[in-house]
Structures are given as C-alpha cells and as structure tokens.
Scaffold this motif. Sequence first.
Motif, mmCIF file in Angstrom:
data_model
loop_
_atom_site.group_PDB
_atom_site.id
_atom_site.type_symbol
_atom_site.label_atom_id
_atom_site.label_comp_id
_atom_site.label_asym_id
_atom_site.label_seq_id
_atom_site.Cartn_x
_atom_site.Cartn_y
_atom_site.Cartn_z
ATOM 1 N N MET A 1 0.848 -1.191 0.000
ATOM 2 C CA MET A 1 0.000 0.000 0.000
ATOM 3 C C MET A 1 0.887 1.246 0.000
ATOM 4 S SD MET A 1 -3.487 -0.691 1.020
ATOM 5 C CE MET A 1 -4.335 -2.067 1.798
ATOM 6 N N LYS A 2 0.498 2.251 -0.810
ATOM 7 C CA LYS A 2 1.226 3.505 -0.798
ATOM 8 C C LYS A 2 0.271 4.643 -1.127
ATOM 9 C CE LYS A 2 2.813 3.268 -5.604
ATOM 10 N NZ LYS A 2 3.981 3.345 -6.490
ATOM 11 N N GLU A 3 0.697 5.849 -0.766
ATOM 12 C CA GLU A 3 -0.113 7.027 -1.032
ATOM 13 C C GLU A 3 0.091 7.487 -2.477
ATOM 14 O OE1 GLU A 3 -2.197 8.928 1.363
ATOM 15 O OE2 GLU A 3 -2.099 6.853 2.084
ATOM 16 N N ILE A 4 -0.996 7.943 -3.103
ATOM 17 C CA ILE A 4 -0.924 8.449 -4.475
ATOM 18 C C ILE A 4 -1.885 9.620 -4.602
ATOM 19 C CG2 ILE A 4 -2.661 6.766 -5.271
ATOM 20 C CD1 ILE A 4 -1.174 6.768 -7.985
ATOM 21 N N ILE A 5 -1.446 10.691 -5.265
ATOM 22 C CA ILE A 5 -2.314 11.855 -5.408
ATOM 23 C C ILE A 5 -3.161 11.737 -6.680
ATOM 24 C CG2 ILE A 5 -0.644 13.295 -4.181
ATOM 25 C CD1 ILE A 5 -0.163 14.722 -6.893
ATOM 26 N N GLY A 6 -4.213 12.546 -6.723
ATOM 27 C CA GLY A 6 -5.160 12.459 -7.829
ATOM 28 C C GLY A 6 -4.543 12.709 -9.193
ATOM 29 N N GLY A 7 -3.629 13.687 -9.278
ATOM 30 C CA GLY A 7 -2.992 13.986 -10.562
ATOM 31 C C GLY A 7 -2.233 12.808 -11.111
ATOM 32 N N LYS A 8 -1.590 12.045 -10.225
ATOM 33 C CA LYS A 8 -0.837 10.860 -10.641
ATOM 34 C C LYS A 8 -1.787 9.757 -11.104
ATOM 35 C CE LYS A 8 2.883 8.280 -11.032
ATOM 36 N NZ LYS A 8 3.860 8.518 -12.123
ATOM 37 N N ILE A 9 -2.947 9.665 -10.465
ATOM 38 C CA ILE A 9 -3.937 8.667 -10.906
ATOM 39 C C ILE A 9 -4.403 8.986 -12.328
ATOM 40 C CG2 ILE A 9 -6.208 7.668 -10.460
ATOM 41 C CD1 ILE A 9 -5.791 8.265 -7.498
ATOM 42 N N VAL A 10 -4.587 10.269 -12.629
ATOM 43 C CA VAL A 10 -4.965 10.666 -13.998
ATOM 44 C C VAL A 10 -3.918 10.184 -14.994
ATOM 45 C CG1 VAL A 10 -5.303 12.621 -15.558
ATOM 46 C CG2 VAL A 10 -6.327 12.665 -13.285
ATOM 47 N N VAL A 11 -2.645 10.431 -14.692
ATOM 48 C CA VAL A 11 -1.555 10.047 -15.596
ATOM 49 C C VAL A 11 -1.485 8.527 -15.722
ATOM 50 C CG1 VAL A 11 0.933 10.113 -15.950
ATOM 51 C CG2 VAL A 11 -0.280 12.151 -15.160
ATOM 52 N N ASN A 12 -1.627 7.812 -14.602
ATOM 53 C CA ASN A 12 -1.621 6.348 -14.668
ATOM 54 C C ASN A 12 -2.755 5.833 -15.544
ATOM 55 O OD1 ASN A 12 0.582 6.272 -13.002
ATOM 56 N ND2 ASN A 12 -0.527 5.576 -11.178
ATOM 57 N N SER A 13 -3.900 6.516 -15.489
ATOM 58 C CA SER A 13 -5.031 6.120 -16.323
ATOM 59 C C SER A 13 -4.718 6.322 -17.806
ATOM 60 C CB SER A 13 -6.280 6.916 -15.942
ATOM 61 O OG SER A 13 -6.707 6.602 -14.628
ATOM 62 N N LEU A 14 -4.059 7.434 -18.119
ATOM 63 C CA LEU A 14 -3.673 7.670 -19.515
ATOM 64 C C LEU A 14 -2.732 6.585 -20.012
ATOM 65 C CD1 LEU A 14 -3.040 11.544 -19.484
ATOM 66 C CD2 LEU A 14 -5.056 10.336 -20.324
ATOM 67 N N ILE A 15 -1.780 6.214 -19.177
ATOM 68 C CA ILE A 15 -0.827 5.157 -19.547
ATOM 69 C C ILE A 15 -1.565 3.841 -19.769
ATOM 70 C CG2 ILE A 15 1.118 3.770 -18.727
ATOM 71 C CD1 ILE A 15 2.083 6.319 -17.235
ATOM 72 N N GLU A 16 -2.500 3.529 -18.871
ATOM 73 C CA GLU A 16 -3.263 2.284 -18.976
ATOM 74 C C GLU A 16 -4.114 2.266 -20.247
ATOM 75 O OE1 GLU A 16 -4.217 -1.519 -17.760
ATOM 76 O OE2 GLU A 16 -2.795 -0.129 -16.824
ATOM 77 N N GLU A 17 -4.566 3.427 -20.692
ATOM 78 C CA GLU A 17 -5.375 3.506 -21.911
ATOM 79 C C GLU A 17 -4.521 3.484 -23.169
ATOM 80 O OE1 GLU A 17 -8.554 3.297 -22.083
ATOM 81 O OE2 GLU A 17 -9.065 3.523 -19.964
ATOM 82 N N GLY A 18 -3.211 3.410 -23.012
ATOM 83 C CA GLY A 18 -2.320 3.344 -24.166
ATOM 84 C C GLY A 18 -2.051 4.686 -24.813
ATOM 85 N N VAL A 19 -2.288 5.775 -24.089
ATOM 86 C CA VAL A 19 -2.051 7.112 -24.640
ATOM 87 C C VAL A 19 -0.547 7.354 -24.736
ATOM 88 C CG1 VAL A 19 -2.315 9.589 -24.219
ATOM 89 C CG2 VAL A 19 -4.215 8.026 -23.734
ATOM 90 N N ASN A 20 -0.077 7.722 -25.936
ATOM 91 C CA ASN A 20 1.342 8.052 -26.075
ATOM 92 C C ASN A 20 1.588 9.492 -26.505
ATOM 93 O OD1 ASN A 20 0.748 7.968 -28.856
ATOM 94 N ND2 ASN A 20 1.331 5.807 -28.985
ATOM 95 N N THR A 21 0.504 10.236 -26.813
ATOM 96 C CA THR A 21 0.610 11.649 -27.147
ATOM 97 C C THR A 21 -0.544 12.383 -26.475
ATOM 98 O OG1 THR A 21 1.594 11.162 -29.314
ATOM 99 C CG2 THR A 21 0.685 13.363 -28.989
ATOM 100 N N ALA A 22 -0.230 13.451 -25.769
ATOM 101 C CA ALA A 22 -1.266 14.264 -25.135
ATOM 102 C C ALA A 22 -0.990 15.731 -25.432
ATOM 103 C CB ALA A 22 -1.294 14.036 -23.623
ATOM 104 N N PHE A 23 -2.035 16.446 -25.787
ATOM 105 C CA PHE A 23 -1.947 17.880 -26.052
ATOM 106 C C PHE A 23 -2.458 18.634 -24.828
ATOM 107 C CE2 PHE A 23 -2.671 15.510 -29.907
ATOM 108 C CZ PHE A 23 -1.738 16.019 -30.794
#
Length: 561
Positions: A1-23
Amino acid sequence: MKEIIGGKIVVNSLIEEGVNTAFGLIGSAGMEIFDGLYDAKSIKFIGVRDERTGTHMADGYARASGKPGVFIAGQNGPGVTNLVTGLAQAKAALSPVVAIAGSLSSAHQYRDAFQEVDQTSLLSTVTKRSVLIPSTDRIAELMRDGFRTATTPKQGPVALNIPRDVLSKSITQTEDYIPKGRQFDFICGASATSIENAVKIVSKAKSPLILVGGGVKNGRQSKLVEKLATLLYAPVAMSPGHGDAVSCDFDLYAGQVGPRGNVVASNLMKKADVILAIGTRIGFNTTFYSYENINSNAKIIQVELDPLAIGRFFPVEIGIYADSGEFISSLIHALAGHHRSAEVFSWTSDFLEKRKHFLAERESFSSTSALIQPAQLYRSIRHLAPKDSAYTMDAGTLCLQATDNLNYAQPPSLFTPLDFGLVGFSYACGLGVKLACPDRTVISLMGDGGFGMTSSELGTAAQYQINSICIVMNNGCWGAEKAYQKDFFGKRYMGADVPNPPYDKLAELWGAKGYRASSIKEFERVFVDALSANAPAVIDVSVDPNALFSFRRDSFAHRAK
C-alpha cells in the motif's frame, strides 16, 4: 500500500489507456496532472498556444490514428470556455476526443469564485458526455468510463472536469484505485434476413450506386468496399468530407456527391435506382435534405451504427443497424456467384466514360488571367504532392472548392470541418494528423482569414518540429461571405476584406520555413522545396480575389432576382 495523489492517478489512467501523445495548455488548476506527466516517459506532451486549436490537434490526431485524442486544459474557467468550439467540432465529426479539464476547488463551487463557470453543464452541450469527478477515489473509474464512452459507437468527445482538491488529495492506493484498460470489442452484424433482402434488391438493380461515408472511413473498410463494388460493378461515391473513404486509384471511384461534390458523382445520386448507403447519414452536406440531389424513386438500403440516422431524412427500403465492415463482408458472401446484368454494365460503362471526360476537363483548365486561379493551384498540388499525402481543410469557399479537386490515394487522407463549417480548423488539425502519421506528408489548406485565427500555433510546430505544410490561399477577404455580398447584396461589402501581414515572414519569425508565391510557376517551385524542407512550412499564395463562389445559393434564393 502507498499514497498516491489524484494527478498521478490521472496520468496512470492515460498510460493504462495506451495514450502516447497528449496535447495541453498548462494552468494552475491542473498542475498535479502536469507534474505527473513529467515522469511519464511513455507520453509525449505537446504544449499548445490556445485551448481551441489544441483541441483541433487532438481531433486530427484521433481521426488519423483511430485512437482517442487527449487534450488537457490546465486552467479552469477561461481555459475551459476556450474548449467549446474545438469540442463542438469534434462532436460534429464523431471524433473520440477526451478533454481533461482542471476545475475550481469543490469548496468554492457556487460562490462566484475566481474563474468560476459551470464547466460540466457548459461542455455537456458540445460533448457526448460531460462529467464532474467528485472525489479522488473515483478518478480511475471515471477516466476509464470516459475513454470507453468516447470510443464506442457513435464516437464523440468526452469532457472530464476534475476539481483542484480532487487532483491534489492523496489516497491509499489499493487494487480499487489501479486503472484497468478497456478490454472489449464492439462488432454489430446485420441479420440474415436483412442480408437476404439486400441481396434481392441489389441483384435486380439496373443502375446501382454505392454511397459511403464516415462509418466506412473511420472503420478503415475501403478494401471491403472496393471488393463489393467490383462484384456488383457499381460506382462508389462518397459523402462530402469523406472523399478518402475509398482510394481515388480505385477504378470505380466517383468522388464526392451533392452540391459541393463533382457533377458526375452528383448525377449518379440523381439517377441511381438502388443506393446502397453504407456508414452515412445521407445528411445535409450530401443532399441539402432535398430530392433535387437524390433520386426520389431510388430504393435506399441504409447501413448505420447510429440507429437514429436510419431513414431520418429519406425513407429507406431497408434500414440496417450494423457495423459497415460486418455488413459488407456478409453481403459479399451472400452474393457469391453474382453476375452483373447488361443494364448494370451499360450504366457503369457510361459512368466511367463521363468520369474520364470530367478528369480530362479538370486537367485542361486554362485562364488568361495573370492571377492564380484556384483550379490551377489544385492541379499543381495533384501533380506534385506525394501519393501518401493527407490533407486538412478549413471551411470557406476556397477549401470547399478544393475538397473534390485533390487526390486521396491512401485512406484516411482528408480531414475537414464540413459538418460544423469551422474556419480556423485546418492548420491545427494538420499538426495533430502529422503527429499521428509522422511518415506521411501532411498538407493543410486555409484561407488567409482562417490562418490569421490560428497562426500562433506556428510556435507549437516549430517547438516540437511538427513538419506539416500549410498552403494559405490568400485572397485578402472572407471569401464565402464576400461571394454572397457580391451575388445577393449588390456588392455592398461590409467587413469582407481582411488586411494580413506577409505570412511567409510571420512563419520565419516563429522559426518555421516561409515561402511566397504570386504565380503558379512560383508556387510549384516553392511547393517542391517545402516538400523536401523537413521543417514546418507555410506558403503564402496570392489567389485571384475575384475567384469567389457562392456555395449556399439556396439560402439566398429569396434575394435572387
């Protein structure tokens, strides 16, 4: 278990969705997202100069790649209101754009706080879905839901609004908070009865036409359409803005139909006894909702993934709710052993002869004027642009003339704002297309007025070396509107003329390559140079200001004398 902030969860979600380019455009409300992107080496971040044009980039990226386009608006309030036009354009194009927007803190909502606006309600009018994420522990869930919503039929943009406190709060990461990608396929096939009925109708057709649109284009189903057309020996026409749904090199390619299409394809629509409409709404730009542009006696078989579009504007003989590719494959199988009739052979042979004459006439265009005529410019582009070229268009009279005047050999190759009619779209869209398809030549056509709206994105192109070519067709005016004032308002010009700086010099100031052409020979010379420049390029082309054309003459019929 570890602490994670909301902004990092957003980025992890993008990675999980296979996003490789973001504007995106950074802002204080979304700082935790951008800080999370700093360590996300698998995502290339493209920082833009304006949220509207950045959304056009994400839109172009989505259409060209077939994957969701992501835009991050870091600032709440004005940063989000700037998204409206871009998301409205994406919605009209059924483009899967996911807009992630910072929002003011939860405790400040409904207090007339600094930069407060009801973002969720505002964006709901221009998206498929607009969501306010209420808490940090629901970010992963609603991000996953947002991507699924954007990419399932009918596709469209989604807005995810995330308050500052939700992004900055830390939670204990458990399995519940780890985002999981969308593992699903969506294939909807036609029923056996529908296929059987379709076979009966097309087998008896004497003058069949296959009309295809965005459903075929977005589904990358051009080869299936070509196989079906060859089997039926039927011409293939396209709805406006989708002239690339099938390669222009295909023998039975007719081009785009309707008031903005070419005369040969449009006449096919007016005379066909059976119209097999696949992946098209048979909507406004195709018909102007008028039987003047489609045979009122034709039997229409309409295949669409949007059930509400079937028979919406014109009665259909058979309406089929199905994926275009699945339908075509089933129909080809059911037509095994089909032989074309003498009537069909005559119909299509006549089309091929008329198409041949049309292309020859287009090539032989001549003018006594020393000024560049649009038809000359399009001919030079056809001859010099590589086969793999992808084109983006603006609205306006010059781009509307260009739409069916260029060659689209490698689908998808044409990206337009036709359904929304947006000026200021093309250049930014082209940057997104180039990022999605870095090995292809990307050519953006714009009028001088539209380019003036979006020229600041030259900075983005130079910063990230996005090497598209923008051809600015400079006639010193808002061409479509000046044409209406000329034809219907007694040449009482008001607000029509647009003084502009030399855009070639402006491009150079931004760090791009700039070119200028005032004759067709000059254009051909600099266009060849731009094609090999390996740099962002702008060609400022002086086009005859009198080469104006009123496309929507029907709208001003009440003023015709």
